[in-house]
Scaffold this motif. Structure first.
Motif, mmCIF file in Angstrom:
data_model
loop_
_atom_site.group_PDB
_atom_site.id
_atom_site.type_symbol
_atom_site.label_atom_id
_atom_site.label_comp_id
_atom_site.label_asym_id
_atom_site.label_seq_id
_atom_site.Cartn_x
_atom_site.Cartn_y
_atom_site.Cartn_z
ATOM 1 N N GLU A 177 48.854 36.509 40.318
ATOM 2 C CA GLU A 177 48.229 36.188 39.030
ATOM 3 C C GLU A 177 46.814 36.754 38.939
ATOM 4 O OE1 GLU A 177 47.680 34.292 35.211
ATOM 5 O OE2 GLU A 177 49.426 34.923 36.375
ATOM 6 N N LEU A 178 46.033 36.579 40.002
ATOM 7 C CA LEU A 178 44.655 37.084 39.980
ATOM 8 C C LEU A 178 44.635 38.609 39.922
ATOM 9 C CD1 LEU A 178 41.665 36.387 40.015
ATOM 10 C CD2 LEU A 178 41.736 36.430 42.515
ATOM 11 N N GLU A 179 45.560 39.232 40.626
ATOM 12 C CA GLU A 179 45.637 40.698 40.599
ATOM 13 C C GLU A 179 45.982 41.185 39.193
ATOM 14 O OE1 GLU A 179 47.748 44.370 43.067
ATOM 15 O OE2 GLU A 179 48.302 42.303 43.505
ATOM 16 N N LYS A 180 46.885 40.475 38.539
ATOM 17 C CA LYS A 180 47.286 40.838 37.172
ATOM 18 C C LYS A 180 46.100 40.706 36.213
ATOM 19 C CE LYS A 180 49.462 37.994 34.389
ATOM 20 N NZ LYS A 180 50.484 37.044 33.874
ATOM 21 N N LEU A 181 45.381 39.595 36.318
ATOM 22 C CA LEU A 181 44.226 39.370 35.451
ATOM 23 C C LEU A 181 43.129 40.397 35.714
ATOM 24 C CD1 LEU A 181 44.061 35.479 35.761
ATOM 25 C CD2 LEU A 181 44.601 36.752 33.677
ATOM 26 N N SER A 182 42.953 40.725 36.982
ATOM 27 C CA SER A 182 41.926 41.693 37.365
ATOM 28 C C SER A 182 42.233 43.082 36.813
ATOM 29 C CB SER A 182 41.821 41.743 38.893
ATOM 30 O OG SER A 182 40.850 42.669 39.299
ATOM 31 N N LYS A 183 43.491 43.481 36.881
ATOM 32 C CA LYS A 183 43.885 44.817 36.413
ATOM 33 C C LYS A 183 43.736 44.966 34.903
ATOM 34 C CE LYS A 183 46.813 46.527 40.105
ATOM 35 N NZ LYS A 183 48.154 46.887 40.576
ATOM 36 N N MET A 184 43.831 43.861 34.191
ATOM 37 C CA MET A 184 43.688 43.903 32.735
ATOM 38 C C MET A 184 42.282 44.345 32.320
ATOM 39 S SD MET A 184 45.755 40.401 31.801
ATOM 40 C CE MET A 184 44.914 40.170 30.245
ATOM 41 N N ARG A 185 41.319 44.194 33.220
ATOM 42 C CA ARG A 185 39.931 44.530 32.900
ATOM 43 C C ARG A 185 39.616 46.004 33.133
ATOM 44 N NH1 ARG A 185 37.029 39.722 33.008
ATOM 45 N NH2 ARG A 185 35.126 40.944 32.853
ATOM 46 N N GLU A 186 40.464 46.699 33.873
ATOM 47 C CA GLU A 186 40.137 48.054 34.320
ATOM 48 C C GLU A 186 39.947 49.050 33.185
ATOM 49 O OE1 GLU A 186 43.004 49.202 37.221
ATOM 50 O OE2 GLU A 186 42.247 47.798 38.735
ATOM 51 N N ALA A 187 40.510 48.752 32.034
ATOM 52 C CA ALA A 187 40.379 49.669 30.894
ATOM 53 C C ALA A 187 38.947 49.701 30.349
ATOM 54 C CB ALA A 187 41.352 49.265 29.793
ATOM 55 N N ASP A 188 38.163 48.697 30.706
ATOM 56 C CA ASP A 188 36.793 48.598 30.196
ATOM 57 C C ASP A 188 35.803 48.656 31.362
ATOM 58 O OD1 ASP A 188 34.456 48.107 28.907
ATOM 59 O OD2 ASP A 188 34.971 46.093 28.203
ATOM 60 N N PRO A 189 35.304 49.855 31.699
ATOM 61 C CA PRO A 189 34.409 50.021 32.859
ATOM 62 C C PRO A 189 33.152 49.150 32.802
ATOM 63 C CG PRO A 189 35.107 52.154 32.007
ATOM 64 C CD PRO A 189 35.553 51.127 31.018
ATOM 65 N N GLU A 190 32.615 48.939 31.601
ATOM 66 C CA GLU A 190 31.392 48.141 31.471
ATOM 67 C C GLU A 190 31.642 46.671 31.793
ATOM 68 O OE1 GLU A 190 29.213 48.531 27.884
ATOM 69 O OE2 GLU A 190 29.079 50.714 27.998
ATOM 70 N N ASN A 191 32.887 46.282 31.689
ATOM 71 C CA ASN A 191 33.245 44.878 31.896
ATOM 72 C C ASN A 191 33.888 44.665 33.264
ATOM 73 O OD1 ASN A 191 33.058 42.366 30.770
ATOM 74 N ND2 ASN A 191 35.047 42.434 29.781
ATOM 75 N N LYS A 192 33.735 45.658 34.137
ATOM 76 C CA LYS A 192 34.427 45.619 35.425
ATOM 77 C C LYS A 192 33.894 44.508 36.330
ATOM 78 C CE LYS A 192 35.911 48.386 39.325
ATOM 79 N NZ LYS A 192 35.718 49.578 40.142
ATOM 80 N N LEU A 193 34.819 43.862 37.016
ATOM 81 C CA LEU A 193 34.479 42.831 37.996
ATOM 82 C C LEU A 193 35.373 43.013 39.216
ATOM 83 C CD1 LEU A 193 34.058 39.432 36.105
ATOM 84 C CD2 LEU A 193 32.476 40.363 37.771
ATOM 85 N N ASN A 194 34.787 42.897 40.388
ATOM 86 C CA ASN A 194 35.575 42.960 41.622
ATOM 87 C C ASN A 194 35.958 41.542 42.035
ATOM 88 O OD1 ASN A 194 35.194 45.831 41.993
ATOM 89 N ND2 ASN A 194 33.090 45.359 42.580
ATOM 90 N N PHE A 195 37.228 41.217 41.866
ATOM 91 C CA PHE A 195 37.709 39.902 42.289
ATOM 92 C C PHE A 195 38.229 40.011 43.721
ATOM 93 C CE2 PHE A 195 37.744 39.315 37.736
ATOM 94 C CZ PHE A 195 37.353 37.992 37.592
ATOM 95 N N LYS A 196 37.737 39.122 44.588
ATOM 96 C CA LYS A 196 38.134 39.158 45.996
ATOM 97 C C LYS A 196 38.557 37.769 46.456
ATOM 98 C CE LYS A 196 34.533 42.624 46.849
ATOM 99 N NZ LYS A 196 33.250 42.896 47.536
ATOM 100 N N THR A 197 39.534 37.738 47.349
ATOM 101 C CA THR A 197 39.905 36.475 47.985
ATOM 102 C C THR A 197 39.545 36.579 49.463
ATOM 103 O OG1 THR A 197 42.166 37.271 48.363
ATOM 104 C CG2 THR A 197 41.773 35.954 46.377
#
Length: 210
Positions: A177-197
């Motif tokens: 789920e977190l990977e899916k949510l994280s990948k949804m952001r990749e289209a917007d470089p300015e809004n990029k966040l590195n999610f880590k577990t």
């Protein structure tokens, strides 16, 4: 000569604790938190072994349990200290704050267990599950929503990293789920966040970027 009424093994044990602990990367703010918890003195400056030697027996024993023996406690405080130290170790020359309240775009105030600032701006936030069941899909969805709200608020413009630590493991569906949510952001470089577990197991943290 040993002072009367003061057992010699006490001196030896404290010396052993200091000798072991000085080899660990113990952040200043963690030492301060432990000193406060144990009503201990703590030298503000100086070499790490001198600062450790200024702490009382209870504080040294607690630090040894947390970082050397990697013990757990029911309240989850030991795991929280370890997570704080781990996050701090990744961000050199940055300010680290705990239990920070950061408003999001929604105007809601979010209580963040640990946050890292660089030049006065938040660059990373961390959450931790110190005990109980494995991290669930619901846990990580809530984590994502909080971080996303902070990122989109005026205080999160420089936020780049979001770390979720666990001493209880992660459920497979939660990571998906977190990977899916994280990948949804990749289209917007300015809004990029590195999610880590970060999963704490066998005395070390294993980190996965989602």
């Amino acid at each position: 000569m040993v002072k009367k009424g003061f057992p010699s093994f006490g001196i030896t044990q404290c010396g052993t604790f200091v000798a072991a602990l000085k080899n660990y990367n113990l952040p200043d703010f963690v030492l301060t938190l432990v000193a406060k918890d144990c009503n201990s003195d703590l030298l503000e400056r100086g070499r790490i072994d001198d600062r450790l030697s200024s702490m009382n027996d209870a504080a040294l024993e607690l630090l040894h349990k947390v970082f050397v023996d990697c013990e757990e406690d029911e309240a989850g405080k030991y795991a929280q200290y370890r997570f704080f130290a781990y996050v701090s170790s990744m961000y050199h020359k940055c300010e680290v704050v705990v239990n920070e309240t950061i408003p999001g775009k929604s105007k809601k105030n979010h209580k963040i267990p640990i946050a890292v600032l660089h030049n006065g701006m938040y660059i990373a936030v961390g959450f931790n599950k110190p005990n109980g069941h494995a991290v669930s899909k619901k846990d990580l969805k809530k984590f994502y929503d909080v971080v996303n709200d902070v990122k989109n608020g005026e205080h999160g413009t420089q936020l780049v990293d979001a770390i979720f630590g666990s001493s209880s493991g992660f459920k497979g569906e939660a990571l998906v789920e977190l990977e899916k949510l994280s990948k949804m952001r990749e289209a917007d470089p300015e809004n990029k966040l590195n999610f880590k577990t970060a999963n704490f197991e066998n005395r070390i943290y294993s980190v996965t970027k989602c």
